[in-house]
Design a protein around this motif. Structure first.
Motif, PDB file in Angstrom:
ATOM      1  N   GLY A 554     -55.954  16.746  28.944  1.00 27.84           N
ATOM      2  CA  GLY A 554     -55.133  15.975  29.858  1.00 27.84           C
ATOM      3  C   GLY A 554     -55.256  16.415  31.298  1.00 27.84           C
ATOM      4  N   THR A 555     -54.568  15.699  32.153  1.00 26.72           N
ATOM      5  CA  THR A 555     -54.533  16.026  33.573  1.00 26.72           C
ATOM      6  C   THR A 555     -53.143  15.718  34.113  1.00 26.72           C
ATOM      7  OG1 THR A 555     -55.574  15.621  35.736  1.00 26.72           O
ATOM      8  CG2 THR A 555     -55.379  13.744  34.251  1.00 26.72           C
ATOM      9  N   LYS A 556     -52.680  16.513  35.078  1.00 25.92           N
ATOM     10  CA  LYS A 556     -51.381  16.315  35.710  1.00 25.92           C
ATOM     11  C   LYS A 556     -51.540  16.421  37.221  1.00 25.92           C
ATOM     12  CE  LYS A 556     -48.659  18.032  31.804  1.00 25.92           C
ATOM     13  NZ  LYS A 556     -47.498  18.857  31.352  1.00 25.92           N
ATOM     14  N   TRP A 557     -50.889  15.501  37.924  1.00 20.24           N
ATOM     15  CA  TRP A 557     -50.972  15.464  39.384  1.00 20.24           C
ATOM     16  C   TRP A 557     -49.561  15.412  39.955  1.00 20.24           C
ATOM     17  CZ3 TRP A 557     -55.522  15.896  42.102  1.00 20.24           C
ATOM     18  CH2 TRP A 557     -56.672  15.900  41.324  1.00 20.24           C
ATOM     19  N   ASN A 558     -49.203  16.451  40.683  1.00 19.31           N
ATOM     20  CA  ASN A 558     -47.886  16.586  41.299  1.00 19.31           C
ATOM     21  C   ASN A 558     -48.036  16.251  42.779  1.00 19.31           C
ATOM     22  OD1 ASN A 558     -45.180  17.140  41.041  1.00 19.31           O
ATOM     23  ND2 ASN A 558     -45.392  19.324  41.390  1.00 19.31           N
ATOM     24  N   ILE A 559     -47.795  14.995  43.149  1.00 23.41           N
ATOM     25  CA  ILE A 559     -48.195  14.494  44.463  1.00 23.41           C
ATOM     26  C   ILE A 559     -46.988  14.008  45.254  1.00 23.41           C
ATOM     27  CG2 ILE A 559     -50.505  13.898  43.657  1.00 23.41           C
ATOM     28  CD1 ILE A 559     -49.589  10.984  43.443  1.00 23.41           C
ATOM     29  N   LEU A 560     -47.281  13.488  46.452  1.00 21.13           N
ATOM     30  CA  LEU A 560     -46.262  12.951  47.361  1.00 21.13           C
ATOM     31  C   LEU A 560     -45.154  13.965  47.590  1.00 21.13           C
ATOM     32  CD1 LEU A 560     -46.008   9.239  46.123  1.00 21.13           C
ATOM     33  CD2 LEU A 560     -47.506  10.231  47.864  1.00 21.13           C
ATOM     34  N   ASN A 561     -45.572  15.129  48.116  1.00 25.07           N
ATOM     35  CA  ASN A 561     -44.639  16.219  48.403  1.00 25.07           C
ATOM     36  C   ASN A 561     -43.896  16.662  47.141  1.00 25.07           C
ATOM     37  OD1 ASN A 561     -43.485  18.098  50.145  1.00 25.07           O
ATOM     38  ND2 ASN A 561     -41.742  16.774  50.624  1.00 25.07           N
ATOM     39  N   GLU A 562     -44.643  16.626  46.004  1.00 22.27           N
ATOM     40  CA  GLU A 562     -44.128  17.028  44.690  1.00 22.27           C
ATOM     41  C   GLU A 562     -42.958  16.168  44.226  1.00 22.27           C
ATOM     42  OE1 GLU A 562     -43.366  21.204  44.487  1.00 22.27           O
ATOM     43  OE2 GLU A 562     -45.462  21.745  44.849  1.00 22.27           O
ATOM     44  N   LYS A 563     -42.884  14.946  44.726  1.00 26.74           N
ATOM     45  CA  LYS A 563     -41.824  14.029  44.309  1.00 26.74           C
ATOM     46  C   LYS A 563     -42.294  13.073  43.213  1.00 26.74           C
ATOM     47  CE  LYS A 563     -38.412  15.261  47.092  1.00 26.74           C
ATOM     48  NZ  LYS A 563     -38.973  16.490  47.638  1.00 26.74           N
ATOM     49  N   LEU A 564     -43.583  13.077  42.868  1.00 31.26           N
ATOM     50  CA  LEU A 564     -44.120  12.168  41.864  1.00 31.26           C
ATOM     51  C   LEU A 564     -45.090  12.928  40.962  1.00 31.26           C
ATOM     52  CD1 LEU A 564     -44.173   9.123  41.007  1.00 31.26           C
ATOM     53  CD2 LEU A 564     -46.309   8.955  42.312  1.00 31.26           C
ATOM     54  N   LEU A 565     -44.885  12.811  39.647  1.00 29.26           N
ATOM     55  CA  LEU A 565     -45.750  13.476  38.672  1.00 29.26           C
ATOM     56  C   LEU A 565     -46.498  12.423  37.867  1.00 29.26           C
ATOM     57  CD1 LEU A 565     -46.733  16.057  37.271  1.00 29.26           C
ATOM     58  CD2 LEU A 565     -44.774  15.854  35.715  1.00 29.26           C
ATOM     59  N   LEU A 566     -47.830  12.488  37.917  1.00 26.59           N
ATOM     60  CA  LEU A 566     -48.693  11.620  37.124  1.00 26.59           C
ATOM     61  C   LEU A 566     -49.324  12.447  36.014  1.00 26.59           C
ATOM     62  CD1 LEU A 566     -50.615   9.806  40.023  1.00 26.59           C
ATOM     63  CD2 LEU A 566     -48.531   9.048  38.881  1.00 26.59           C
ATOM     64  N   THR A 567     -49.302  11.936  34.796  1.00 24.58           N
ATOM     65  CA  THR A 567     -49.928  12.649  33.677  1.00 24.58           C
ATOM     66  C   THR A 567     -50.745  11.665  32.857  1.00 24.58           C
ATOM     67  OG1 THR A 567     -48.103  12.298  32.111  1.00 24.58           O
ATOM     68  CG2 THR A 567     -47.950  14.207  33.548  1.00 24.58           C
ATOM     69  N   ALA A 568     -51.814  12.159  32.267  1.00 20.30           N
ATOM     70  CA  ALA A 568     -52.642  11.367  31.367  1.00 20.30           C
ATOM     71  C   ALA A 568     -53.278  12.315  30.361  1.00 20.30           C
ATOM     72  CB  ALA A 568     -53.718  10.599  32.135  1.00 20.30           C
ATOM     73  N   ALA A 569     -53.406  11.875  29.113  1.00 22.88           N
ATOM     74  CA  ALA A 569     -53.963  12.756  28.084  1.00 22.88           C
ATOM     75  C   ALA A 569     -54.584  11.926  26.970  1.00 22.88           C
ATOM     76  CB  ALA A 569     -52.879  13.662  27.514  1.00 22.88           C
ATOM     77  N   VAL A 570     -55.672  12.444  26.412  1.00 21.38           N
ATOM     78  CA  VAL A 570     -56.230  11.929  25.163  1.00 21.38           C
ATOM     79  C   VAL A 570     -55.976  12.993  24.096  1.00 21.38           C
ATOM     80  CG1 VAL A 570     -57.959  10.451  26.210  1.00 21.38           C
ATOM     81  CG2 VAL A 570     -58.514  12.845  25.777  1.00 21.38           C
ATOM     82  N   PHE A 571     -55.715  12.552  22.875  1.00 25.80           N
ATOM     83  CA  PHE A 571     -55.323  13.512  21.844  1.00 25.80           C
ATOM     84  C   PHE A 571     -55.819  13.055  20.477  1.00 25.80           C
ATOM     85  CE2 PHE A 571     -52.008  10.345  22.225  1.00 25.80           C
ATOM     86  CZ  PHE A 571     -51.760   9.983  20.913  1.00 25.80           C
ATOM     87  N   ARG A 572     -55.860  14.009  19.549  1.00 25.60           N
ATOM     88  CA  ARG A 572     -56.163  13.729  18.147  1.00 25.60           C
ATOM     89  C   ARG A 572     -55.311  14.647  17.279  1.00 25.60           C
ATOM     90  NH1 ARG A 572     -62.152  13.779  15.521  1.00 25.60           N
ATOM     91  NH2 ARG A 572     -62.110  11.622  16.284  1.00 25.60           N
ATOM     92  N   ILE A 573     -54.482  14.054  16.415  1.00 24.46           N
ATOM     93  CA  ILE A 573     -53.640  14.795  15.477  1.00 24.46           C
ATOM     94  C   ILE A 573     -54.155  14.521  14.068  1.00 24.46           C
ATOM     95  CG2 ILE A 573     -51.312  15.108  14.557  1.00 24.46           C
ATOM     96  CD1 ILE A 573     -50.211  14.070  17.190  1.00 24.46           C
ATOM     97  N   THR A 574     -54.502  15.580  13.356  1.00 25.13           N
ATOM     98  CA  THR A 574     -54.989  15.454  11.984  1.00 25.13           C
ATOM     99  C   THR A 574     -54.052  16.204  11.057  1.00 25.13           C
ATOM    100  OG1 THR A 574     -57.279  15.349  12.777  1.00 25.13           O
ATOM    101  CG2 THR A 574     -56.937  15.783  10.430  1.00 25.13           C
ATOM    102  N   LYS A 575     -53.489  15.491  10.093  1.00 21.76           N
ATOM    103  CA  LYS A 575     -52.552  16.089   9.139  1.00 21.76           C
ATOM    104  C   LYS A 575     -53.199  16.125   7.759  1.00 21.76           C
ATOM    105  CE  LYS A 575     -47.746  15.899   7.576  1.00 21.76           C
ATOM    106  NZ  LYS A 575     -46.446  15.186   7.697  1.00 21.76           N
ATOM    107  N   ASP A 576     -53.244  17.323   7.173  1.00 20.01           N
ATOM    108  CA  ASP A 576     -53.908  17.541   5.887  1.00 20.01           C
ATOM    109  C   ASP A 576     -52.891  18.023   4.867  1.00 20.01           C
ATOM    110  OD1 ASP A 576     -55.924  17.621   4.051  1.00 20.01           O
ATOM    111  OD2 ASP A 576     -57.202  18.976   5.207  1.00 20.01           O
ATOM    112  N   ASP A 577     -53.285  17.945   3.601  1.00 14.07           N
ATOM    113  CA  ASP A 577     -52.404  18.350   2.493  1.00 14.07           C
ATOM    114  C   ASP A 577     -51.066  17.622   2.573  1.00 14.07           C
ATOM    115  OD1 ASP A 577     -54.208  20.201   1.327  1.00 14.07           O
ATOM    116  OD2 ASP A 577     -53.703  21.658   2.879  1.00 14.07           O
ATOM    117  N   VAL A 578     -51.134  16.325   2.869  1.00 17.76           N
ATOM    118  CA  VAL A 578     -49.923  15.524   2.996  1.00 17.76           C
ATOM    119  C   VAL A 578     -49.310  15.314   1.612  1.00 17.76           C
ATOM    120  CG1 VAL A 578     -48.980  13.298   3.681  1.00 17.76           C
ATOM    121  CG2 VAL A 578     -50.787  14.372   5.044  1.00 17.76           C
TER     122      VAL A 578
END
Length: 766
Positions: A554-578
């Motif tokens: 992911g990535t995080k951007w704390n911009i505009l004099n730290e008044k705005l937080l932008l975040t974006a992420a790609v993820f993969r969750i794998t559950k085994d032995d369900v």
């Protein structure tokens, strides 16, 4: 009041004990008196520019000053870095954002959030809130101030400072479970920094009324008390006589006993009483919910939760670099419900159960900041013990009304005409029956975490946790009891790294795991489904814990004099032995951990001020879920063309390749507010969810039955008559959208979203 970045610490006041003018009256003569001294020095002393910044009462201490929709830090002090520098997706809903949205119950608040859907339940597991985070059951992964909040209770926001939603496995912090994530509510605490009393009163459509009091009193320079009170009532919009009532109290006290020792105690009480509406049902021909269905709730139906919780904390600073926080909590929850559902298209059915929860927890966190090899290390060591006891049972119900279709009760005749007196058909007599399960689990946990600053740009987070548990569940009524008993140790880890691309932006990569025990859901007794435990008790100890792995970039951007937080992420969750529900096979094979599934996707969010006048809290999630492996009934055969089994016939399950139940692959939420003038602001919310199919959690969805996608819009506006008095108008579901939140696995009942409603709230501070 605060200085620029060169002056620490930052001090902000909600309601100063002395006014800015008083500060100037003191400060100006002091500066004038200092002038001769400055003239005598060879080099003048340059004072930093000072800024005076006032806080409103509804701006919590964890929020970014001046950006009430943006949280700066977590209320869980184990997150030692600001949220913008934490290598994980954490969505935070501040008190201001929650209040302006018009939502009050935690269930409604979370239902709007991307990546989260609601679950339903039947009999032993429909007491209160159920959440599904990133496709995985999270009803037991709810926390308050970092301590697990057990029990399927109804949860309210009147005493909440902010709600933190951690996405992805986080067993290092949360312990067992937390497969798709966890929810942590941070409560309002007493403070010696300010005094205020704030009363809010609201009226609205559907007989809505809501009255709250938030009062903080600084008794001395070292002691304070805070009180929050609640009364609320509302008929379910367009579903009368179904209704909701809430009465609660939260009392917090703090004492700075010495320079090093701080003591905090709080008590929380909530009584929630609903007349529950199980809504519509899914037509088997169309696979969609039936529209324009009447309320068939019976007069005797109820859904109730009563919560009593006491917490005591002691914080001790040994040195500037070493401090300890110990928290002890004891609580009880009584839950119960009798609700009317449907069976087929017309026949009514009964869903019911009661639950008594008792829990004790003690958690000690030791924080140690030090340098090792010239690198800054921030160690957090957690030692925790918890005892969780749940007794489940059912009610004895006698229906004395005369059946109107054979031996059953129906809400319509063969021609589709609804009967009169729908709410008085069954005429129930209800009494509390005997218990049918006695669930106990004791857990001892040890976790060690370290955040290391490798360079000015690189930091690494490392964590490992061990949870040893002793499980005992006696299932059955007196005279016919089966005992499930075993113990095990769960090991989990978390590693993440952050690289600062610029002063305001970074990228991060994180890997985390979680584990969950078979039978970990306390509300289902010996049911094979919904996380219960059944089969041969002698084989329970041989079962495997469910294991989950997550990787996120992911990535995080704390911009505009730290008044705005932008975040974006790609993820993969794998559950085994369900652990799967495979019907009669449990009776001969015992507990089965035969399933495997995967959820992967992309999530984006923005929180804070885009301009001085425009504030926003928004997010979107695009995900894909797939059952990779499922119980093999020995019927289906395939021949792989690649891999180690190429050319060899393989038995496969019908469920492999399907999506997960109660899962929305696309969801989004936007809340925006515009400050048109100094006194007037207005805003809107938009919530979108794609289609959701029925089924049990962690299993393949029944893609023939589901609830359609929907988009719902809300409006709000606030006018400030004075700094002490303001009025807010909320209009929910402004287009009067007919929509459905989720459905039971068979489609027998389908939760209906609230129709158009409006509330006017007056706030007065004194």
């Amino acid at each position: 009041m605060k200085t620029d970045n060169t002056m620490q610490p930052l001090l902000t006041l909600r309601k100063p004990k002395f006014s800015p003018s008083a500060a100037l009256a003191i400060g100006l003569p002091s500066l004038l008196m200092a002038t001769p001294l400055l003239a005598q020095d060879d080099e003048p002393i340059v004072l930093d520019t000072m800024q005076i910044e006032e806080r409103t009462v509804d701006t919590n201490p964890y929020a970014e000053p001046g950006a009430p929709y943006k949280a700066k830090i977590s209320g869980d002090s184990r997150h030692v870095k600001p949220l913008a520098e934490t290598p994980q997706t954490i969505t935070v809903l501040t008190q201001t954002a929650i209040q302006e949205s018009g939502d009050t119950d935690l269930r409604a608040i979370l239902a709007n959030q991307p990546g989260i859907t609601l679950g339903t339940g039947e009999n032993g597991n429909a007491f209160g809130d159920r959440y599904v985070i990133r496709g995985h059951e999270a009803r037991s992964d709810v926390f308050v101030d970092g301590l697990r909040d057990p029990g399927m209770t109804i949860r309210e926001s009147f005493a909440v400072e902010q709600v933190e939603i951690t996405k992805g496995p986080s067993s290092t912090f949360a312990g067992r479970g937390s497969t798709g994530g966890a929810v942590n509510s941070i409560t309002k605490q007493a403070s010696t920094e300010y005094n205020f009393n704030k009363v809010q009163g609201g009226i609205g459509t559907d007989d809505f009324r809501r009255l709250t009091l938030d009062s903080n009193v600084s008794v001395t320079d070292d002691a304070a008390v805070r009180v929050n009170l609640l009364h609320a009532y509302q008929e379910v919009p367009d579903r009368e006589p179904a209704d909701r009532e809430r009465n609660g109290a939260a009392v917090s006290g703090s004492l700075q006993a010495t320079d090093k020792l701080k003591l905090v105690a709080d008590y929380y009480y909530l009584k929630a009483e609903d007349k529950p509406d199980l809504g519509s049902y899914i037509d088997r021909t169309s696979g969609k919910p039936v529209k324009d269905i009447p309320v068939y709730m019976q007069d005797e139906d109820f859904l109730e939760s009563e919560v009593n919780t006491a917490t005591f904390r002691a914080e001790y600073d040994f040195t500037d670099n070493l401090r300890l926080i110990n928290a002890t909590r004891y609580g009880t929850t009584d839950n119960g419900y009798v609700a009317t559902g449907t069976r087929g298209s017309t026949s009514l059915s009964t869903h019911q159960g009661w639950q008594e929860v008792e829990y004790f927890a003690n958690m000690t966190n030791l924080f140690f900041d030090t340098e090792i090899g010239g690198l800054k290390n921030q160690f957090v060591t957690t030692l925790e013990y918890s005892s969780h006891k749940v007794i489940n049972g059912v009610y004895d119900i006698t229906n004395t009304g005369t059946p109107n279709c054979g031996t059953s009760y129906c809400f319509s005749d063969g021609a589709g005409n609804y009967y009169d007196d729908l709410n008085d058909l069954m005429q129930r007599q209800i009494s509390k029956g005997v218990k049918d399960s006695d669930y106990n689990i004791d857990t001892w946990s040890l976790a060690v975490m370290d955040t290391i600053d490798l360079t000015d740009a690189w930091s690494v987070f490392l964590g490992v946790r061990a949870d040893y548990f002793e499980y005992d569940n006696k299932v059955g009524r007196p005279g016919s009891v089966t005992e499930y008993k075993y113990s095990d140790t769960l090991w989990n880890g978390h590693i993440g790294t952050v690289y600062d691309l610029t002063e305001n932006g970074n990228v991060y990569l994180t890997y985390s795991t979680s584990s969950n025990i078979n039978g970990g859901e306390s509300d289902v007794g010996g049911s094979c489904g919904y996380g219960g435990l059944c089969g041969d008790p002698t084989q329970v100890g041989d079962s495997k814990p469910e294991q989950t792995e997550n990787i996120e970039l992911g990535t995080k951007w704390n911009i505009l004099n730290e008044k705005l937080l932008l975040t974006a992420a790609v993820f993969r969750i794998t559950k085994d032995d369900v652990m799967e529900s495979v019907g009669d096979s449990y009776a001969t094979l015992g507990t089965l951990n035969t399933g495997k599934n995967r959820v992967e996707g992309f999530e984006f969010s923005v929180a804070g001020n885009i301009t001085d006048k425009l504030s926003v809290q928004a997010g979107a999630a695009i995900m894909n879920a797939e059952v990779l492996e499922s119980f093999n009934n020995g019927i289906n055969t395939t021949i792989p063309t690649r891999g180690p089994n190429a050319g060899i016939p393989q038995l496969t399950s019908d469920d492999a390749g399907k999506t997960l139940a109660n899962f929305a692959d696309k969801s989004a939420f936007v809340q925006a507010r515009y400050q048109l003038t100094d006194d007037f602001s207005f805003g809107a919310n938009a919530t979108y969810s794609s289609e959701v199919f029925t089924g049990q959690p962690d299993t393949a969805a029944n893609e023939d039955l589901g609830v359609p996608s929907y988009t719902v819009y809300d409006l709000f506006a606030t006018y400030e008559f004075s700094p002490q008095l303001n009025v807010r108008l909320n209009v929910g579901n402004v287009t009067d959208k007919d929509y459905y939140l989720t459905a039971y696995r068979s489609g027998a009942f389908t939760y209906i979203g609230d129709r158009r409603n409006a509330q006017l709230t007056v706030s007065y501070e004194f």
